[in-house]
Structures are given as C-alpha cells and as structure tokens.
Enzyme design. Structure first.
Site, PDB file in Angstrom:
ATOM      1  N   ILE A  21      25.556 -25.330 -53.243  1.00 28.09           N
ATOM      2  CA  ILE A  21      26.143 -25.169 -51.906  1.00 28.09           C
ATOM      3  C   ILE A  21      26.630 -26.500 -51.341  1.00 28.09           C
ATOM      4  O   ILE A  21      27.065 -26.571 -50.195  1.00 28.09           O
ATOM      5  CB  ILE A  21      25.164 -24.475 -50.931  1.00 28.09           C
ATOM      6  CG1 ILE A  21      23.804 -25.151 -50.909  1.00 28.09           C
ATOM      7  CG2 ILE A  21      25.028 -23.010 -51.270  1.00 28.09           C
ATOM      8  CD1 ILE A  21      22.840 -24.514 -49.912  1.00 28.09           C
ATOM      9  N   ALA A  22      26.608 -27.543 -52.175  1.00 27.40           N
ATOM     10  CA  ALA A  22      27.222 -28.818 -51.810  1.00 27.40           C
ATOM     11  C   ALA A  22      28.635 -28.921 -52.384  1.00 27.40           C
ATOM     12  O   ALA A  22      29.235 -29.988 -52.359  1.00 27.40           O
ATOM     13  CB  ALA A  22      26.369 -29.980 -52.325  1.00 27.40           C
ATOM     14  N   ILE A  23      29.167 -27.808 -52.876  1.00 25.24           N
ATOM     15  CA  ILE A  23      30.450 -27.839 -53.585  1.00 25.24           C
ATOM     16  C   ILE A  23      31.592 -28.276 -52.680  1.00 25.24           C
ATOM     17  O   ILE A  23      32.571 -28.882 -53.149  1.00 25.24           O
ATOM     18  CB  ILE A  23      30.740 -26.467 -54.245  1.00 25.24           C
ATOM     19  CG1 ILE A  23      31.928 -26.559 -55.209  1.00 25.24           C
ATOM     20  CG2 ILE A  23      30.947 -25.393 -53.185  1.00 25.24           C
ATOM     21  CD1 ILE A  23      31.689 -27.474 -56.391  1.00 25.24           C
ATOM     22  N   ASP A  24      31.518 -28.009 -51.367  1.00 25.97           N
ATOM     23  CA  ASP A  24      32.568 -28.459 -50.456  1.00 25.97           C
ATOM     24  C   ASP A  24      32.703 -29.980 -50.471  1.00 25.97           C
ATOM     25  O   ASP A  24      33.774 -30.517 -50.181  1.00 25.97           O
ATOM     26  CB  ASP A  24      32.269 -28.004 -49.023  1.00 25.97           C
ATOM     27  CG  ASP A  24      32.762 -26.592 -48.757  1.00 25.97           C
ATOM     28  OD1 ASP A  24      33.783 -26.208 -49.337  1.00 25.97           O
ATOM     29  OD2 ASP A  24      32.109 -25.875 -47.981  1.00 25.97           O
ATOM     30  N   SER A  83      12.256 -37.022 -53.981  1.00 25.73           N
ATOM     31  CA  SER A  83      13.364 -36.860 -54.915  1.00 25.73           C
ATOM     32  C   SER A  83      13.694 -38.176 -55.609  1.00 25.73           C
ATOM     33  O   SER A  83      14.065 -39.166 -54.969  1.00 25.73           O
ATOM     34  CB  SER A  83      14.600 -36.337 -54.168  1.00 25.73           C
ATOM     35  OG  SER A  83      15.669 -36.143 -55.070  1.00 25.73           O
ATOM     36  N   ARG A 114      36.296 -15.078 -42.185  1.00 26.44           N
ATOM     37  CA  ARG A 114      35.889 -15.616 -40.894  1.00 26.44           C
ATOM     38  C   ARG A 114      37.111 -15.947 -40.038  1.00 26.44           C
ATOM     39  O   ARG A 114      38.240 -16.030 -40.522  1.00 26.44           O
ATOM     40  CB  ARG A 114      35.049 -16.887 -41.084  1.00 26.44           C
ATOM     41  CG  ARG A 114      33.673 -16.662 -41.646  1.00 26.44           C
ATOM     42  CD  ARG A 114      32.957 -17.970 -41.946  1.00 26.44           C
ATOM     43  NE  ARG A 114      33.549 -18.669 -43.092  1.00 26.44           N
ATOM     44  CZ  ARG A 114      33.121 -19.849 -43.553  1.00 26.44           C
ATOM     45  NH1 ARG A 114      32.117 -20.460 -42.939  1.00 26.44           N
ATOM     46  NH2 ARG A 114      33.696 -20.404 -44.605  1.00 26.44           N
ATOM     47  N   HIS A 142      36.068 -31.521 -45.035  1.00 29.11           N
ATOM     48  CA  HIS A 142      35.460 -32.044 -46.264  1.00 29.11           C
ATOM     49  C   HIS A 142      36.453 -32.912 -47.047  1.00 29.11           C
ATOM     50  O   HIS A 142      36.699 -32.693 -48.231  1.00 29.11           O
ATOM     51  CB  HIS A 142      34.934 -30.896 -47.122  1.00 29.11           C
ATOM     52  CG  HIS A 142      33.918 -30.035 -46.429  1.00 29.11           C
ATOM     53  ND1 HIS A 142      32.624 -30.447 -46.195  1.00 29.11           N
ATOM     54  CD2 HIS A 142      34.025 -28.784 -45.900  1.00 29.11           C
ATOM     55  CE1 HIS A 142      31.961 -29.487 -45.569  1.00 29.11           C
ATOM     56  NE2 HIS A 142      32.781 -28.476 -45.368  1.00 29.11           N
ATOM     57  N   ALA A 169      20.497 -26.635 -44.733  1.00 35.70           N
ATOM     58  CA  ALA A 169      20.735 -25.628 -45.769  1.00 35.70           C
ATOM     59  C   ALA A 169      19.528 -25.473 -46.672  1.00 35.70           C
ATOM     60  O   ALA A 169      19.125 -24.353 -47.018  1.00 35.70           O
ATOM     61  CB  ALA A 169      21.970 -25.993 -46.587  1.00 35.70           C
ATOM     62  N   GLU A 193      32.236 -30.905 -39.660  1.00 31.58           N
ATOM     63  CA  GLU A 193      31.070 -31.343 -40.431  1.00 31.58           C
ATOM     64  C   GLU A 193      30.665 -32.794 -40.188  1.00 31.58           C
ATOM     65  O   GLU A 193      29.602 -33.222 -40.651  1.00 31.58           O
ATOM     66  CB  GLU A 193      31.292 -31.115 -41.932  1.00 31.58           C
ATOM     67  CG  GLU A 193      32.265 -32.075 -42.599  1.00 31.58           C
ATOM     68  CD  GLU A 193      33.710 -31.622 -42.513  1.00 31.58           C
ATOM     69  OE1 GLU A 193      34.565 -32.266 -43.148  1.00 31.58           O
ATOM     70  OE2 GLU A 193      33.997 -30.620 -41.808  1.00 31.58           O
ATOM     71  N   TYR A 217      36.570 -27.206 -40.485  1.00 34.21           N
ATOM     72  CA  TYR A 217      35.841 -27.821 -41.597  1.00 34.21           C
ATOM     73  C   TYR A 217      36.874 -28.399 -42.555  1.00 34.21           C
ATOM     74  O   TYR A 217      37.780 -27.687 -43.012  1.00 34.21           O
ATOM     75  CB  TYR A 217      34.990 -26.783 -42.340  1.00 34.21           C
ATOM     76  CG  TYR A 217      33.789 -26.294 -41.569  1.00 34.21           C
ATOM     77  CD1 TYR A 217      32.771 -27.176 -41.204  1.00 34.21           C
ATOM     78  CD2 TYR A 217      33.674 -24.954 -41.222  1.00 34.21           C
ATOM     79  CE1 TYR A 217      31.668 -26.724 -40.492  1.00 34.21           C
ATOM     80  CE2 TYR A 217      32.561 -24.493 -40.519  1.00 34.21           C
ATOM     81  CZ  TYR A 217      31.569 -25.384 -40.149  1.00 34.21           C
ATOM     82  OH  TYR A 217      30.474 -24.945 -39.455  1.00 34.21           O
ATOM     83  N   VAL A 221      22.296 -30.931 -51.286  1.00 31.92           N
ATOM     84  CA  VAL A 221      22.279 -32.340 -50.885  1.00 31.92           C
ATOM     85  C   VAL A 221      23.518 -32.648 -50.060  1.00 31.92           C
ATOM     86  O   VAL A 221      24.628 -32.223 -50.400  1.00 31.92           O
ATOM     87  CB  VAL A 221      22.238 -33.246 -52.131  1.00 31.92           C
ATOM     88  CG1 VAL A 221      22.242 -34.712 -51.724  1.00 31.92           C
ATOM     89  CG2 VAL A 221      21.010 -32.932 -52.963  1.00 31.92           C
ATOM     90  N   LYS A 237      38.251 -22.913 -42.406  1.00 31.75           N
ATOM     91  CA  LYS A 237      38.387 -23.731 -43.613  1.00 31.75           C
ATOM     92  C   LYS A 237      39.611 -24.625 -43.520  1.00 31.75           C
ATOM     93  O   LYS A 237      40.512 -24.436 -42.696  1.00 31.75           O
ATOM     94  CB  LYS A 237      38.481 -22.835 -44.853  1.00 31.75           C
ATOM     95  CG  LYS A 237      37.198 -22.058 -45.127  1.00 31.75           C
ATOM     96  CD  LYS A 237      36.005 -22.966 -45.339  1.00 31.75           C
ATOM     97  CE  LYS A 237      36.107 -23.774 -46.614  1.00 31.75           C
ATOM     98  NZ  LYS A 237      34.931 -24.666 -46.811  1.00 31.75           N
ATOM     99  N   ASN A 245      33.191 -21.272 -50.043  1.00 33.02           N
ATOM    100  CA  ASN A 245      33.092 -20.719 -48.677  1.00 33.02           C
ATOM    101  C   ASN A 245      32.053 -19.603 -48.665  1.00 33.02           C
ATOM    102  O   ASN A 245      32.332 -18.470 -48.255  1.00 33.02           O
ATOM    103  CB  ASN A 245      34.447 -20.239 -48.178  1.00 33.02           C
ATOM    104  CG  ASN A 245      35.090 -19.205 -49.096  1.00 33.02           C
ATOM    105  OD1 ASN A 245      34.811 -19.150 -50.292  1.00 33.02           O
ATOM    106  ND2 ASN A 245      35.972 -18.387 -48.544  1.00 33.02           N
ATOM    107  N   ARG A 304      32.166 -26.734 -60.366  1.00 29.50           N
ATOM    108  CA  ARG A 304      33.574 -26.600 -59.996  1.00 29.50           C
ATOM    109  C   ARG A 304      33.671 -25.426 -59.034  1.00 29.50           C
ATOM    110  O   ARG A 304      32.929 -24.460 -59.133  1.00 29.50           O
ATOM    111  CB  ARG A 304      34.464 -26.383 -61.207  1.00 29.50           C
ATOM    112  CG  ARG A 304      34.105 -25.193 -62.079  1.00 29.50           C
ATOM    113  CD  ARG A 304      35.093 -25.028 -63.223  1.00 29.50           C
ATOM    114  NE  ARG A 304      34.687 -24.013 -64.187  1.00 29.50           N
ATOM    115  CZ  ARG A 304      34.851 -22.702 -64.029  1.00 29.50           C
ATOM    116  NH1 ARG A 304      35.414 -22.248 -62.917  1.00 29.50           N
ATOM    117  NH2 ARG A 304      34.470 -21.850 -64.975  1.00 29.50           N
TER     118      ARG A 304
END
Length: 370
Positions: free
Chosen positions: A266-269, A219, A15, A95, A178, A117, A93, A238, A74, A299, A278
């Site tokens: 997809i919450a890994i960031d 939840s 990107r 994080h 997401a 974000e 971004y 989440v 990133k 990413n 990881r």
C-alpha cells in the site's frame, strides 16, 4: 472563486473529491461550484444532489477544469495533463516523488499544485492522508486474506484459521496510520500479527493497546528478513512524507518465502516498498513473483468509494474552504501546515522531499508566497 470538480478517470476510481455536503459549505461561502456530470455517481451521489446543494452541473471535463481551483482525488493522468495551466490551483493526491512525468508537466505548465499527502497538522501528522490510509490499511488485509485462498493463487490458508489449525501470520511493515489500521483488521480476523517500525514509542503504543497479543519488533534488516520469511501475508505500509518509499523486501527475500504467500504493497503510490512492486488495478490486482502473490493497487480506497469519498471530504473541506476564501497564497501564508502541501507553483518545486526525488532544487517557500 470558481471551484471545479471533474469526474475521476483513473481505472477503477469511483471516488469524487467533494460531496454534496461539502458543496453546500463552499456555496455558503459565496463560491461557484461546477461539478462534471456523473462525477459522484460511483460514490452514490447523483447530479441532483449536487444541484440541490447549489452546484452547477457541467457536461465535460474541460468545463470542470475551467476553474480557479480544481479538486481531485487522484493525480491528473492522460488527457488531463493537457488541462493544466499557470493560473490553476490543483488540490489532490499527487505523490510526485514517484511520478516524475506528472511533476514535469506541472512544472512546465506553471500549475500551483497542493498535495493532500504532504499537508501537515501542528503535531506533524498528515491529516488529509490519514483517512485514505485508514481505508487502505483495512482493505489491504481483506485483500490479502482473499488472495491467500487457493482459487486466487495463494497458499489455501484461512488467515484466522479455525480451532485446531494454525492461524496465518501477518507481518505489517510500518506502524503509521495505514499500518495501525492493518494491524487492527488482522487481529480482528484472528491472525497472528507482527508489526515492525523504527519508532520505539510507536511500538510501545501497540504493546499497550494489544497487551502483548501483537509482536512488536524494531525495524532493521535482520528483523525484516526474519519476519518476512515466516509470513503468510506481508503488508507494506512504509511512508516517508513526499519521498519515495524505501525498498525493504528484496527479490531474494521473496524467493525464500513459503509458496503461496501474499504481499500487499500500500506504499505503491510512493513507488512501493517491495523491490518487485509495480502498480496494479482493481480489475487486475495481482501478479506472481517466484511462488508469491503480489498486489499493488495504487488506488486501493477506490474499491469502497462511498466510505472513502465521505472520509476524504471530511478531512479536506476546511483546507479547501480556506484556499477558496483567501486564495492559495494568503491561505498558505496563514497556515504553515497547509503550506507544507505546496509541491509546485510557477515552474518551481516547493517541497524538499519531492525536489530530492526529482533531482531538482527546492525553492524556498517564503519566496514563493511573497
């Protein structure tokens, strides 16, 4: 103002932070745009398109970073950390709650860092994160469906099944942007879908949209445990803005899942919402935990850079133009939502959630904008 657009260096990241169309807008406002050679190639934007839009092509990353405002996708990594400085505004971004080394570098060098974000709209939503969340949500199901195949180490299951067979069960943890995109994609593929969220109004929206075809659950520990045990594919989506993601799926719970189940985080960031998560890359996206397959590409939208780059510039261009036109202090003072994006400046941490994750003290925004 001089605006720099360096080429992204994170592995698998194609990107770019600004399209040629966005360049045209900034140049029309009287700003100088310097784009590193080849920065847009992965997104289908040649240097000639930037030049036609009025940008200047520079050969090196150092030249692109030699600007008052640097736009990235990133977070800075590796040698880019040496290019941070006190008189620089970075818009990307970041994080930081899950990246303490980067946070320390920004603090030590006094860089003004505004994170896509954590910018907020008047209704509290995250408009600059939303387009990449939509892409990541949709891709997470595509990736999960592929990893469920036998050659990829999965259970050998077609997510949507065929007539006369059982469709796979997709469990989506988190019903935000997401998660909504993931539910939409999973339903479209014919999967049986369960979505869990702490917001009952959000769950009612899912029920209204899908007419009961999607199972909605509040939840909590019991519903997460029961749903994950029965899942073939789990999507972790989440998000707590600015903060580390909560760990919802333990190692013991993964051990109780069916062999060949797949978990896509997809919450890994933000640190990930599975205990064993990881970061992984597009080139090496998955690993095994017990008999399950994990995928935690940090990413994920970078896999579709043409779509992602255009969607990102659509979301960020107005804010970018405001910062360039007014300078970061005046732009943030005039827009509380944009001010929420300020993470660090002058050696101070501005965002409370980031400060908490770093065990630091947040400096009041008003004093930083004075």
């Amino acid at each position: 103002m001089r605006v720099g657009v360096p080429r992204e260096v994170k592995p698998g990241e194609a990107r770019v932070a600004l399209t040629a169309t966005g360049t045209t807008e900034l140049v029309a406002h009287g700003h100088e745009v310097c784009v590193q050679a080849g920065a847009g190639a992965g997104s289908g934007i040649p240097d000639s398109a930037y030049e036609a839009a009025g940008a200047r092509i520079v050969a090196s990353a150092a030249e692109a970073w030699d600007a008052e405002l640097v736009l990235k996708v990133k977070e800075p990594v590796g040698e880019e950390l040496e290019l941070l400085r006190e008189d620089l505004t970075l818009f990307a971004y970041l994080h930081l709650a899950a990246a303490p080394e980067l946070a320390r570098a920004l603090i030590e060098r006094g860089t003004t860092a505004i994170a896509y974000e954590t910018v907020r709209a008047p209704d509290g939503t995250l408009p600059l994160l939303a387009p990449m969340s939509e892409v990541a949500g949709r891709l997470s199901v595509v990736q999960g469906a592929r990893l469920l195949t036998a050659p990829e180490g999965g259970a050998g299951l077609l997510l949507g099944g065929v007539p006369g067979t059982r469709a796979g069960h997709t469990v989506v943890l988190g019903g935000g942007v997401a998660g909504t995109a993931a539910v939409e994609m999973a339903v479209g593929l014919g999967s049986r879908v369960t979505v869990l969220d702490v917001s009952l109004p959000r769950l009612r929206q899912f029920d209204a949209i899908y007419g009961g075809r999607v199972q909605t659950l509040h939840s909590n520990r019991v519903t997460v445990d029961e749903s994950v045990r029965d899942a073939d594919l789990v999507i972790g989506s989440v998000l707590i803005p600015g903060a580390r993601a909560p760990k919802l799926v333990s190692n013991e719970l993964v051990a109780a899942m069916r062999p060949g189940s797949v978990l896509v985080d997809i919450a890994i960031d933000q640190g990930g919402c599975f205990a064993d998560s990881r970061p992984t890359t597009h080139l090496d996206p998955s690993f095994r935990v017990h008999d399950a397959v994990f995928a935690c590409v940090a990413n994920l939208p970078g896999a579709v850079p043409r779509t992602s780059t255009e969607a990102l510039t659509n979301a960020t261009l107005h804010a970018t133009t405001r910062i360039a036109d007014l300078g970061w202090r005046e732009a943030l003072a005039a827009d509380a939502g944009l001010a929420a994006g300020l993470n660090t400046t002058g050696g101070h941490v501005a965002n409370a959630a980031v400060a908490s994750a770093l065990d630091a003290q947040a400096t009041p925004l008003a004093s930083l904008l004075a």
